[in-house]
Design a protein around this motif. Structure first.
Motif, PDB file in Angstrom:
ATOM      1  N   GLY A  85      12.534  -8.020  -2.950  1.00 22.14           N
ATOM      2  CA  GLY A  85      12.428  -7.555  -4.328  1.00 22.14           C
ATOM      3  C   GLY A  85      13.507  -6.557  -4.687  1.00 22.14           C
ATOM      4  N   SER A  86      13.361  -6.001  -5.867  1.00 18.10           N
ATOM      5  CA  SER A  86      14.252  -4.939  -6.324  1.00 18.10           C
ATOM      6  C   SER A  86      13.406  -3.917  -7.062  1.00 18.10           C
ATOM      7  CB  SER A  86      15.355  -5.490  -7.229  1.00 18.10           C
ATOM      8  OG  SER A  86      14.797  -6.037  -8.401  1.00 18.10           O
ATOM      9  N   ILE A  87      13.951  -2.716  -7.189  1.00 20.21           N
ATOM     10  CA  ILE A  87      13.233  -1.643  -7.866  1.00 20.21           C
ATOM     11  C   ILE A  87      14.192  -0.963  -8.831  1.00 20.21           C
ATOM     12  CG2 ILE A  87      13.716  -0.013  -5.988  1.00 20.21           C
ATOM     13  CD1 ILE A  87      10.911   1.233  -6.599  1.00 20.21           C
ATOM     14  N   SER A  88      13.658  -0.568  -9.978  1.00 20.58           N
ATOM     15  CA  SER A  88      14.468   0.129 -10.968  1.00 20.58           C
ATOM     16  C   SER A  88      13.591   1.182 -11.636  1.00 20.58           C
ATOM     17  CB  SER A  88      15.027  -0.845 -12.005  1.00 20.58           C
ATOM     18  OG  SER A  88      13.970  -1.459 -12.720  1.00 20.58           O
ATOM     19  N   VAL A  89      14.230   2.055 -12.380  1.00 18.52           N
ATOM     20  CA  VAL A  89      13.497   3.139 -13.039  1.00 18.52           C
ATOM     21  C   VAL A  89      14.003   3.324 -14.462  1.00 18.52           C
ATOM     22  CG1 VAL A  89      15.051   4.902 -12.122  1.00 18.52           C
ATOM     23  CG2 VAL A  89      12.772   5.552 -12.824  1.00 18.52           C
ATOM     24  N   THR A  90      13.078   3.608 -15.359  1.00 13.57           N
ATOM     25  CA  THR A  90      13.407   4.092 -16.687  1.00 13.57           C
ATOM     26  C   THR A  90      12.637   5.381 -16.856  1.00 13.57           C
ATOM     27  OG1 THR A  90      11.604   2.857 -17.742  1.00 13.57           O
ATOM     28  CG2 THR A  90      13.757   1.787 -17.673  1.00 13.57           C
ATOM     29  N   LEU A  95      10.999   7.857  -2.329  1.00 12.03           N
ATOM     30  CA  LEU A  95      11.627   6.772  -3.091  1.00 12.03           C
ATOM     31  C   LEU A  95      12.637   5.999  -2.243  1.00 12.03           C
ATOM     32  CD1 LEU A  95      12.095   8.387  -6.615  1.00 12.03           C
ATOM     33  CD2 LEU A  95      10.418   6.672  -5.909  1.00 12.03           C
ATOM     34  N   PHE A  96      13.248   6.682  -1.285  1.00 12.63           N
ATOM     35  CA  PHE A  96      14.156   6.002  -0.358  1.00 12.63           C
ATOM     36  C   PHE A  96      13.385   4.964   0.456  1.00 12.63           C
ATOM     37  CE2 PHE A  96      15.990   5.719   3.919  1.00 12.63           C
ATOM     38  CZ  PHE A  96      17.269   5.277   3.620  1.00 12.63           C
ATOM     39  N   ILE A  97      12.254   5.354   1.008  1.00 14.90           N
ATOM     40  CA  ILE A  97      11.422   4.427   1.788  1.00 14.90           C
ATOM     41  C   ILE A  97      10.895   3.310   0.893  1.00 14.90           C
ATOM     42  CG2 ILE A  97       9.224   4.215   3.019  1.00 14.90           C
ATOM     43  CD1 ILE A  97       9.805   7.023   4.182  1.00 14.90           C
ATOM     44  N   THR A  98      10.438   3.677  -0.300  1.00 14.78           N
ATOM     45  CA  THR A  98       9.909   2.681  -1.232  1.00 14.78           C
ATOM     46  C   THR A  98      10.952   1.615  -1.537  1.00 14.78           C
ATOM     47  OG1 THR A  98       8.364   4.257  -2.215  1.00 14.78           O
ATOM     48  CG2 THR A  98       8.993   2.364  -3.565  1.00 14.78           C
ATOM     49  N   LYS A  99      12.165   2.026  -1.835  1.00 15.63           N
ATOM     50  CA  LYS A  99      13.236   1.072  -2.124  1.00 15.63           C
ATOM     51  C   LYS A  99      13.480   0.152  -0.931  1.00 15.63           C
ATOM     52  CE  LYS A  99      18.047   0.815  -3.720  1.00 15.63           C
ATOM     53  NZ  LYS A  99      18.797   0.115  -2.702  1.00 15.63           N
ATOM     54  N   ASN A 100      13.519   0.702   0.263  1.00 17.34           N
ATOM     55  CA  ASN A 100      13.749  -0.114   1.450  1.00 17.34           C
ATOM     56  C   ASN A 100      12.617  -1.104   1.686  1.00 17.34           C
ATOM     57  OD1 ASN A 100      16.314   0.640   2.972  1.00 17.34           O
ATOM     58  ND2 ASN A 100      15.491   2.621   2.377  1.00 17.34           N
ATOM     59  N   GLN A 101      11.380  -0.703   1.447  1.00 15.52           N
ATOM     60  CA  GLN A 101      10.253  -1.614   1.605  1.00 15.52           C
ATOM     61  C   GLN A 101      10.294  -2.736   0.571  1.00 15.52           C
ATOM     62  OE1 GLN A 101       7.157   1.374   1.447  1.00 15.52           O
ATOM     63  NE2 GLN A 101       6.854   1.236   3.663  1.00 15.52           N
ATOM     64  N   VAL A 102      10.591  -2.387  -0.672  1.00 13.57           N
ATOM     65  CA  VAL A 102      10.682  -3.403  -1.736  1.00 13.57           C
ATOM     66  C   VAL A 102      11.777  -4.410  -1.395  1.00 13.57           C
ATOM     67  CG1 VAL A 102      11.344  -3.757  -4.145  1.00 13.57           C
ATOM     68  CG2 VAL A 102       9.719  -1.957  -3.564  1.00 13.57           C
ATOM     69  N   GLU A 103      12.937  -3.923  -1.004  1.00 16.26           N
ATOM     70  CA  GLU A 103      14.057  -4.814  -0.701  1.00 16.26           C
ATOM     71  C   GLU A 103      13.811  -5.640   0.564  1.00 16.26           C
ATOM     72  OE1 GLU A 103      17.479  -2.229  -0.793  1.00 16.26           O
ATOM     73  OE2 GLU A 103      17.590  -2.337  -2.994  1.00 16.26           O
ATOM     74  N   ALA A 104      13.092  -5.094   1.527  1.00 17.31           N
ATOM     75  CA  ALA A 104      12.764  -5.845   2.745  1.00 17.31           C
ATOM     76  C   ALA A 104      11.894  -7.059   2.433  1.00 17.31           C
ATOM     77  CB  ALA A 104      12.055  -4.945   3.753  1.00 17.31           C
ATOM     78  N   GLU A 115       0.830  -1.206   0.000  1.00 18.69           N
ATOM     79  CA  GLU A 115       0.000   0.000   0.000  1.00 18.69           C
ATOM     80  C   GLU A 115       0.869   1.263   0.000  1.00 18.69           C
ATOM     81  OE1 GLU A 115      -3.401   2.251   2.705  1.00 18.69           O
ATOM     82  OE2 GLU A 115      -2.822   0.201   3.204  1.00 18.69           O
ATOM     83  N   SER A 116       1.897   1.278   0.828  1.00 17.70           N
ATOM     84  CA  SER A 116       2.803   2.415   0.910  1.00 17.70           C
ATOM     85  C   SER A 116       3.558   2.622  -0.400  1.00 17.70           C
ATOM     86  CB  SER A 116       3.793   2.202   2.058  1.00 17.70           C
ATOM     87  OG  SER A 116       4.765   3.210   2.087  1.00 17.70           O
ATOM     88  N   ILE A 117       4.027   1.547  -1.002  1.00 15.83           N
ATOM     89  CA  ILE A 117       4.756   1.604  -2.271  1.00 15.83           C
ATOM     90  C   ILE A 117       3.868   2.189  -3.368  1.00 15.83           C
ATOM     91  CG2 ILE A 117       5.735   0.161  -4.113  1.00 15.83           C
ATOM     92  CD1 ILE A 117       6.684  -1.711  -1.710  1.00 15.83           C
ATOM     93  N   LEU A 118       2.665   1.651  -3.500  1.00 17.34           N
ATOM     94  CA  LEU A 118       1.741   2.145  -4.523  1.00 17.34           C
ATOM     95  C   LEU A 118       1.358   3.595  -4.271  1.00 17.34           C
ATOM     96  CD1 LEU A 118      -0.522  -0.970  -5.054  1.00 17.34           C
ATOM     97  CD2 LEU A 118       0.953   0.105  -6.759  1.00 17.34           C
TER      98      LEU A 118
END
Length: 103
Positions: free
Chosen positions: A90-95, A78-87, A7-10
């Motif tokens: 997962g991984s996150i990337s951007v184009t 985006l810092f929090i989002t990355k940490n949540q994804v990795e926790a 929910e936080s990521i979205l």
């Protein structure tokens, strides 16, 4: 996955897409999930301002990093989002393309 993290990521990615919309263009946000090579993907794309990845790509998920002048930008989302994804393993990337949009 942890539902509160998802929910936080979205919320962060959608909020960013709205916050950094391209002036004078109706914002469009695409959200999709898919499976590729046995891996699950969640993808959020917009038609907003975009980000110059040559200039900012290495700082994309850094704490307190902002890339556009916006009064509500604090550089933590985006810092929090990355940490949540990795926790969640997962991984996150951007184009992104300036004036075209970001995924």
């Amino acid at each position: 996955y942890i539902s509160e993290y998802l929910e936080s990521i979205l919320l962060n990615l959608i909020t960013n897409a709205i916050k950094y919309k391209f002036k004078g263009r109706k914002p469009v946000i695409y959200i999709q999930t898919y499976k590729e090579h046995g891996e699950n993907f969640l993808e959020v794309s917009d038609n907003g301002m975009g980000i110059d990845l040559d200039e900012h790509g290495d700082k994309m998920f850094g704490m307190y990093k902002t890339f556009h002048r916006h009064p509500e930008a604090n550089g933590i989302g985006l810092f929090i989002t990355k940490n949540q994804v990795e926790a969640m393993g997962g991984s996150i990337s951007v184009t992104s393309t300036v004036n075209i949009g970001t995924t």
